[in-house]
Write an enzyme that holds these catalytic residues in place. Structure first.
Site, PDB file in Angstrom:
ATOM      1  N   ARG A 212      49.645  -7.218  -5.906  1.00 34.56           N
ATOM      2  CA  ARG A 212      50.140  -6.000  -6.558  1.00 34.56           C
ATOM      3  C   ARG A 212      49.326  -4.805  -6.051  1.00 34.56           C
ATOM      4  O   ARG A 212      48.096  -4.824  -6.157  1.00 34.56           O
ATOM      5  CB  ARG A 212      49.978  -6.076  -8.087  1.00 34.56           C
ATOM      6  CG  ARG A 212      50.552  -7.324  -8.739  1.00 34.56           C
ATOM      7  CD  ARG A 212      51.980  -7.133  -9.207  1.00 34.56           C
ATOM      8  NE  ARG A 212      52.538  -8.412  -9.625  1.00 34.56           N
ATOM      9  CZ  ARG A 212      52.838  -8.725 -10.876  1.00 34.56           C
ATOM     10  NH1 ARG A 212      52.661  -7.856 -11.839  1.00 34.56           N
ATOM     11  NH2 ARG A 212      53.349  -9.910 -11.169  1.00 34.56           N
ATOM     12  N   GLU A 214      48.022  -2.268  -7.149  1.00 30.09           N
ATOM     13  CA  GLU A 214      47.602  -1.619  -8.398  1.00 30.09           C
ATOM     14  C   GLU A 214      46.686  -0.452  -8.068  1.00 30.09           C
ATOM     15  O   GLU A 214      45.646  -0.649  -7.442  1.00 30.09           O
ATOM     16  CB  GLU A 214      46.817  -2.603  -9.284  1.00 30.09           C
ATOM     17  CG  GLU A 214      47.598  -3.752  -9.843  1.00 30.09           C
ATOM     18  CD  GLU A 214      48.470  -3.358 -11.026  1.00 30.09           C
ATOM     19  OE1 GLU A 214      48.444  -2.173 -11.429  1.00 30.09           O
ATOM     20  OE2 GLU A 214      49.185  -4.243 -11.520  1.00 30.09           O
ATOM     21  N   ARG A 220      40.481  -5.382 -15.540  1.00 32.30           N
ATOM     22  CA  ARG A 220      41.423  -6.505 -15.624  1.00 32.30           C
ATOM     23  C   ARG A 220      42.501  -6.492 -14.544  1.00 32.30           C
ATOM     24  O   ARG A 220      43.359  -7.359 -14.520  1.00 32.30           O
ATOM     25  CB  ARG A 220      42.070  -6.528 -17.006  1.00 32.30           C
ATOM     26  CG  ARG A 220      42.883  -5.290 -17.302  1.00 32.30           C
ATOM     27  CD  ARG A 220      43.383  -5.317 -18.713  1.00 32.30           C
ATOM     28  NE  ARG A 220      44.439  -4.362 -18.895  1.00 32.30           N
ATOM     29  CZ  ARG A 220      45.438  -4.524 -19.717  1.00 32.30           C
ATOM     30  NH1 ARG A 220      45.518  -5.607 -20.440  1.00 32.30           N
ATOM     31  NH2 ARG A 220      46.342  -3.607 -19.835  1.00 32.30           N
ATOM     32  N   HIS A 221      42.472  -5.473 -13.683  1.00 29.95           N
ATOM     33  CA  HIS A 221      43.448  -5.409 -12.597  1.00 29.95           C
ATOM     34  C   HIS A 221      42.794  -5.644 -11.253  1.00 29.95           C
ATOM     35  O   HIS A 221      41.781  -5.027 -10.928  1.00 29.95           O
ATOM     36  CB  HIS A 221      44.126  -4.030 -12.552  1.00 29.95           C
ATOM     37  CG  HIS A 221      45.104  -3.821 -13.651  1.00 29.95           C
ATOM     38  ND1 HIS A 221      44.812  -3.073 -14.761  1.00 29.95           N
ATOM     39  CD2 HIS A 221      46.357  -4.279 -13.827  1.00 29.95           C
ATOM     40  CE1 HIS A 221      45.859  -3.066 -15.572  1.00 29.95           C
ATOM     41  NE2 HIS A 221      46.813  -3.798 -15.029  1.00 29.95           N
ATOM     42  N   GLU A 357      46.539  -9.045 -22.355  1.00 29.64           N
ATOM     43  CA  GLU A 357      47.712  -9.824 -21.939  1.00 29.64           C
ATOM     44  C   GLU A 357      47.295 -10.800 -20.850  1.00 29.64           C
ATOM     45  O   GLU A 357      46.727 -10.401 -19.840  1.00 29.64           O
ATOM     46  CB  GLU A 357      48.777  -8.869 -21.396  1.00 29.64           C
ATOM     47  CG  GLU A 357      50.012  -9.595 -20.911  1.00 29.64           C
ATOM     48  CD  GLU A 357      50.788  -8.797 -19.869  1.00 29.64           C
ATOM     49  OE1 GLU A 357      51.049  -7.608 -20.107  1.00 29.64           O
ATOM     50  OE2 GLU A 357      51.111  -9.382 -18.815  1.00 29.64           O
ATOM     51  N   SER A 360      53.188 -13.276 -19.344  1.00 31.77           N
ATOM     52  CA  SER A 360      54.471 -12.822 -19.879  1.00 31.77           C
ATOM     53  C   SER A 360      55.560 -13.738 -19.353  1.00 31.77           C
ATOM     54  O   SER A 360      55.381 -14.421 -18.342  1.00 31.77           O
ATOM     55  CB  SER A 360      54.730 -11.354 -19.567  1.00 31.77           C
ATOM     56  OG  SER A 360      54.745 -11.164 -18.192  1.00 31.77           O
ATOM     57  N   ARG A 408      42.646 -13.973 -15.267  1.00 24.88           N
ATOM     58  CA  ARG A 408      42.460 -13.436 -16.624  1.00 24.88           C
ATOM     59  C   ARG A 408      42.227 -14.553 -17.627  1.00 24.88           C
ATOM     60  O   ARG A 408      41.452 -14.391 -18.572  1.00 24.88           O
ATOM     61  CB  ARG A 408      43.688 -12.624 -17.046  1.00 24.88           C
ATOM     62  CG  ARG A 408      43.747 -11.275 -16.362  1.00 24.88           C
ATOM     63  CD  ARG A 408      44.769 -10.405 -17.064  1.00 24.88           C
ATOM     64  NE  ARG A 408      45.008  -9.189 -16.300  1.00 24.88           N
ATOM     65  CZ  ARG A 408      45.945  -8.305 -16.610  1.00 24.88           C
ATOM     66  NH1 ARG A 408      46.743  -8.529 -17.650  1.00 24.88           N
ATOM     67  NH2 ARG A 408      46.102  -7.221 -15.882  1.00 24.88           N
TER      68      ARG A 408
END
Ligand code: AMO
Length: 434
Positions: A212, A214, A220-221, A357, A360, A408
């Site tokens: 990603r 990001e 957390r990324h 999170e 998902s 995570r």
């Protein structure tokens, strides 16, 4: 005869032994000197009474630089001064590799180095038992996941990481020049794991890299993470998927304490196994909770780092580390998620762990026409997804699945302050090496 042993299994019954490792520390006390030799399993003391040792050997050993790699052979002696209950009186040694001076990072120094210094010198950082322990535990987590999945009929798959279209939105796509054609690094195995549902391989899982772009520099990324994906056909509702994730995580947490005793002890960690079933909150309830606590989020907004933290604190007070959030507005979820008929909600969920999170997922739209409509509603051109859509045109069972960020998950299980601590060589907006 000399036996070659690691530090953890030499016993006082051994007459002699050879140990190989890094010179962690040397202490000279005049008449006697000590070396702490470290290997993967721990440390052993090399004791050198000056008068009893060949002067040349004494000289060479005491002059070694810290972190040099050696093999030391000697007599095994009982000792009540060392943790192992033994020490080694050297008779010979071999220098495999001399360490430069000064070291870029101390292995046993008490001073806590900055994260950047640690990551810049990760090979050295990983020599610290507490850093290494994270990855021994991570390896067991992967083993427990794979074990559970295979036992429950999931097929272990690998999907392409160079892809022609993104599944998780254009903003975080990394572009690749693929022999003159535009291509991307896969953001997730989403499209492929779903396509497989049309083949009869009706339960699949993958542990693989996801990319990603990001732009956010948070704890957390990262731009490359390991995604633990699962997809299962013949579900009736998204709760079937949620129950599966709950089973997996419960299995991991239950077994980890037993299988990783030594490494958890190094980290001073005890694994808490949350009680089941994990509570289920609705998105609307969560929105109310965060707004009551000072945030100003409106319907459809992402709960974000702060919102997730507020909910995490409230749930922690209630004794719940792990909880699902359901009934997200369909607008906030990707095209592949099924809408809840007659509402503006979706059959999706997030799983949060200690205020973050970690996963998902949801039930997917398996009806071809509805799926095309959802793509168009999201401003996507169905033509860009031709080969994915083909799999829906000739018989696709109802299905659902999830993506869990492995990094995570490890971070939260071990209460690490930053996801980078759970990744050997993390990639982020400003880090491309080592
Ligand atoms: P999502 O985009 O929510 O869903 O990602 C799933 C999980 O992957 C982890 N994750 C990350 N971890 C570290 N750094 C990042 N930049 C990052 N981005 C995501 C999180 C997140 O919960 N295809 C869907 C899943 C599905 O529906 O099956 C997806 O990728 O833990």
């Amino acid at each position: 005869m000399t036996s070659i042993r690691d530090s953890s299994n030499i016993s006082k019954e051994d007459a002699t032994a050879t140990v190989k490792g890094w010179v962690q520390d040397i202490r000279n006390l005049g008449g006697i000197s000590f070396i702490t030799l470290r290997d993967r399993h721990g440390t052993i003391q090399i004791t050198m009474p000056k008068k009893k040792i060949d002067p040349e050997l004494f000289e060479s050993l005491t002059k070694l630089s810290r972190e040099s790699v050696v093999a030391v052979t000697g007599e095994v002696k009982e000792s009540n001064q060392t943790a192992l209950g033994i020490e080694l009186i050297p008779t010979s040694f071999e220098l495999y590799s001399e360490a430069g001076v000064p070291l870029p990072l101390g292995v046993v120094d008490k001073v806590n180095a900055e994260m950047d210094t640690r990551l810049n010198n990760r090979f050295m950082d990983l020599r610290k038992p507490e850093t290494k322990a994270v990855f021994e535990i991570r390896s067991t987590i992967v083993e427990l996941i794979s074990e559970y999945m295979v036992k429950n009929g999931f097929v272990n798959i690998n999907t392409p990481k160079i892809v022609a279209s993104g599944a998780e939105g254009g903003a975080t796509l990394f572009s690749v020049d693929y022999f003159g054609k535009p291509a991307y690094l896969a953001q997730s195995p989403q499209l492929y794991k779903q396509m497989l549902m049309s083949t009869g391989l009706d339960r699949v899982f993958e542990l693989g890299p996801a990319f990603r772009a990001e732009h956010s520099n948070t704890n957390r990324h990262v731009t490359e993470f390991i995604s633990f994906d699962g997809e299962m056909a013949w579900i009736d509702k998204e709760e079937d998927v949620m129950a599966t994730i709950e089973n997996i995580i419960d299995h991991v947490l239950r077994e980890l304490g037993e299988r990783c005793k030594k490494h958890l002890e190094i980290l001073g960690k005890e694994i808490m196994v949350p009680k089941r079933p994990y509570p289920i909150l609705t998105y609307t309830e969560c929105l109310a909770m965060v707004n009551e606590n000072g945030l100003k989020l409106k319907e459809g907004d992402d709960l974000g780092t702060e919102g997730e933290k507020i909910i995490g604190d409230i749930m922690a007070e209630k004794g719940s580390d792990l909880y699902f959030i359901v009934e997200y507005p369909e607008e906030a979820k990707p095209f592949y998620i099924m809408e809840k008929d007659g509402t503006d909600l979706s059959f999706s969920f997030d799983l949060d762990y200690k205020g973050q999170e970690i996963s998902s997922g949801g039930q997917r739209e398996h009806r071809y026409q509805e799926l095309v409509k959802r793509m168009e509603k999201k401003g996507l051109d169905p033509k860009d997804f031709d080969s994915y859509l083909d799999a829906f045109r000739y018989g696709m069972p109802p299905h659902g699945g999830w993506g869990i960020g492995l990094d995570r998950l490890v971070t939260k299980i071990l209460d690490l302050p930053n996801v980078r601590e759970a990744i050997l060589f993390p990639r982020d907006i400003s880090r491309l090496s080592p």
